[in-house]
Scaffold this active site. Sequence first.
Site, mmCIF file in Angstrom:
data_model
loop_
_atom_site.group_PDB
_atom_site.id
_atom_site.type_symbol
_atom_site.label_atom_id
_atom_site.label_comp_id
_atom_site.label_asym_id
_atom_site.label_seq_id
_atom_site.Cartn_x
_atom_site.Cartn_y
_atom_site.Cartn_z
ATOM 1 N N GLU A 251 0.888 -1.177 0.000
ATOM 2 C CA GLU A 251 0.000 0.000 0.000
ATOM 3 C C GLU A 251 0.914 1.211 0.000
ATOM 4 O OE1 GLU A 251 -3.193 -0.027 -0.268
ATOM 5 O OE2 GLU A 251 -3.545 -2.162 0.053
ATOM 6 N N CYS A 279 -2.162 9.108 2.932
ATOM 7 C CA CYS A 279 -1.800 8.615 1.595
ATOM 8 C C CYS A 279 -2.842 9.018 0.577
ATOM 9 C CB CYS A 279 -1.643 7.100 1.636
ATOM 10 S SG CYS A 279 -3.070 6.267 2.329
HETATM 11 P P1 NAD Z 1 8.507 4.735 4.357
HETATM 12 O O1 NAD Z 1 8.368 3.978 3.090
HETATM 13 O O2 NAD Z 1 9.695 5.574 4.574
HETATM 14 O O3 NAD Z 1 8.472 3.734 5.615
HETATM 15 C C1 NAD Z 1 7.406 2.835 5.825
HETATM 16 C C2 NAD Z 1 7.886 1.693 6.709
HETATM 17 O O4 NAD Z 1 8.876 0.940 6.017
HETATM 18 C C3 NAD Z 1 8.529 2.127 8.015
HETATM 19 O O5 NAD Z 1 8.128 1.232 9.027
HETATM 20 C C4 NAD Z 1 10.022 1.972 7.711
HETATM 21 O O6 NAD Z 1 10.797 1.766 8.870
HETATM 22 C C5 NAD Z 1 10.025 0.747 6.836
HETATM 23 N N1 NAD Z 1 11.184 0.603 5.956
HETATM 24 C C6 NAD Z 1 12.034 1.564 5.528
HETATM 25 N N2 NAD Z 1 12.966 1.021 4.691
HETATM 26 C C7 NAD Z 1 12.698 -0.302 4.598
HETATM 27 C C8 NAD Z 1 13.282 -1.391 3.882
HETATM 28 N N3 NAD Z 1 14.334 -1.227 3.086
HETATM 29 N N4 NAD Z 1 12.739 -2.611 4.025
HETATM 30 C C9 NAD Z 1 11.657 -2.806 4.802
HETATM 31 N N5 NAD Z 1 11.050 -1.815 5.505
HETATM 32 C C10 NAD Z 1 11.565 -0.571 5.401
HETATM 33 O O7 NAD Z 1 7.152 5.579 4.484
HETATM 34 P P2 NAD Z 1 6.772 6.661 5.593
HETATM 35 O O8 NAD Z 1 7.562 7.892 5.317
HETATM 36 O O9 NAD Z 1 6.810 6.039 6.940
HETATM 37 O O10 NAD Z 1 5.224 6.908 5.237
HETATM 38 C C11 NAD Z 1 4.783 7.820 4.298
HETATM 39 C C12 NAD Z 1 4.396 7.164 2.970
HETATM 40 O O11 NAD Z 1 3.436 6.121 3.186
HETATM 41 C C13 NAD Z 1 3.717 8.119 1.989
HETATM 42 O O12 NAD Z 1 4.256 7.938 0.693
HETATM 43 C C14 NAD Z 1 2.251 7.689 2.000
HETATM 44 O O13 NAD Z 1 1.530 8.011 0.824
HETATM 45 C C15 NAD Z 1 2.383 6.226 2.224
HETATM 46 N N6 NAD Z 1 1.136 5.656 2.794
HETATM 47 C C16 NAD Z 1 0.379 4.823 2.020
HETATM 48 C C17 NAD Z 1 -0.823 4.324 2.505
HETATM 49 C C18 NAD Z 1 -1.692 3.417 1.664
HETATM 50 O O14 NAD Z 1 -2.556 2.771 2.223
HETATM 51 N N7 NAD Z 1 -1.494 3.335 0.360
HETATM 52 C C19 NAD Z 1 -1.229 4.636 3.806
HETATM 53 C C20 NAD Z 1 -0.422 5.474 4.567
HETATM 54 C C21 NAD Z 1 0.765 5.977 4.060
#
Ligand code: NAD
Length: 475
Positions: A251, A279
């Site tokens: 997501e 998001c």
């Molecule tokens: P992010 O991608 O930086 O991090 C998300 C999660 O992934 C965190 O728990 C992080 O620690 C982990 N992570 C980071 N690097 C990783 C790796 N290499 N392998 C595995 N896990 C890893 O996102 P964020 O900044 O925390 O959140 C914001 C983003 O999330 C925005 O782009 C937003 O649109 C999106 N979002 C999407 C939805 C949806 O349902 N589509 C919902 C909420 C947020």
Amino acid sequence: MSSVSESLNVFGEYYNIINGERQRTTKTRNGIDPATGQSLPEVPVATENDVYNTVEAAKAAFKIWPLVSWADRRRAILAYLTEIEGLADDLARLLTLEQGKPLIFAKMEITSALDFSRVLAKMELEEETIYSDPDRKTVIRYTPLGVAVAIVPWNFPIQLALTKIVPALVTGNPIILKPSPFTPYCGLKIVELAQKFFPKGVLQFLSGDDNLGPWLTAHPDVAKISFTGSSFTGKKVMESASKTLKRVTLELGGNDPANIAAVAPKIVEFSFVNSGQVCVAIKRIYVHEDIYEPFLDAMVAYIKTLSIGDGLETGNFFGPVQNLQQFTHVKRFFADIENEKLTVAVGGKNEVRPGYFITPTIIDRPPDNSRIATMEPFGPIVPVMQWKDEEDVIARANSTSMGLGASVWSSSPENASRIARQLQAGSVWVNTHLQLNPSAPFGGHKESGIGHELGLGSLKSYCNIQSLFLIKNPI
Ligand code: NAD
């Protein structure tokens, strides 16, 4: 602090939850209250060995949890949700402290998470007989995948965790929750609370640093990763998961267009709620040229009525953005104002004050190829653009690699529905936005994701399909 908070140890010590036990780590780190910049309590930093132990405990739990009847699994989940509900006020306060959103929105997140979770817990994947005669029967059934990992971001730490946990558990999979390092506190407490409802190893929690996600996605005994976060990280998750063909649900980000009639305050709320860190918030707004000026004026007037401040103080609509990295990211769009000579309708400059506060800002008619019109700021700054020709505005709305959500606002339901059906997004609304239904699939088109959450399909995403051929006499 209430006695319930004390018994929950809300502001006390925080542990990982491995194999039913609270576990310390040698190294710790701390979150930051984004409204004040002050440190929050220490949280564990899991090691690779903790990951190993957690997955081993989950593997052991996978030997027993699928054997518990569906009805008993559901009963345990519903009792667990009731327990969370009893502590909702304390959790909401903790959520505001760690995430920054105003308390009223923190409470709404918990209520919505519980409502959605209850609907998901009550769903069931029935066996389906697709062929039957006196000698043979063919049945389609769903079997749990194995050890699941939920990786969640910092914008809705409780809602996004529970909508992964519940479908995994009800279908018989043990699951490990990994929160964002920016918002580990509520996730940790909801998993701690779970321990009295489930056998050990069924629901576990690991807080860590940036190594933890990659360790989990690379672990060969993890069968499923359910990830919510940015498209950038989602691609890395998929790459790592592909090594052992782990199932993934992704997501990811959105850059959602809206197309408007006369509903300025609603558009403002759906763009700026959670300080734009949703998001599926409205992130690009296209207004027909005939109403452009009055519409923009109405949006500006409404924004001016909304106050900004610490989420624990009542009456604020805007809290801070969640963390320093995000604050810096959003401020880069403010630097564009001067560099790209953009016109500001409201806001545009940030006051210097403690905490990660951003002044809500509207950019008036930036070029379609500007950063603000093409990238996801994930903060309280949005572009408003003008349109004339229907075909052209649909093409502009679709001209992105994202496709999470979109809305069309119009007094003509036929026109709105005609446009809505041409938008490339996983959720499309007419005359509203952001209204989700726990029974309706939620997911992204294009680079906004793979698979979906919610709906019966979210339960299926934690299962393998098995076709079972039952023959009475050997043939
Ligand atoms: P992010 O991608 O930086 O991090 C998300 C999660 O992934 C965190 O728990 C992080 O620690 C982990 N992570 C980071 N690097 C990783 C790796 N290499 N392998 C595995 N896990 C890893 O996102 P964020 O900044 O925390 O959140 C914001 C983003 O999330 C925005 O782009 C937003 O649109 C999106 N979002 C999407 C939805 C949806 O349902 N589509 C919902 C909420 C947020």
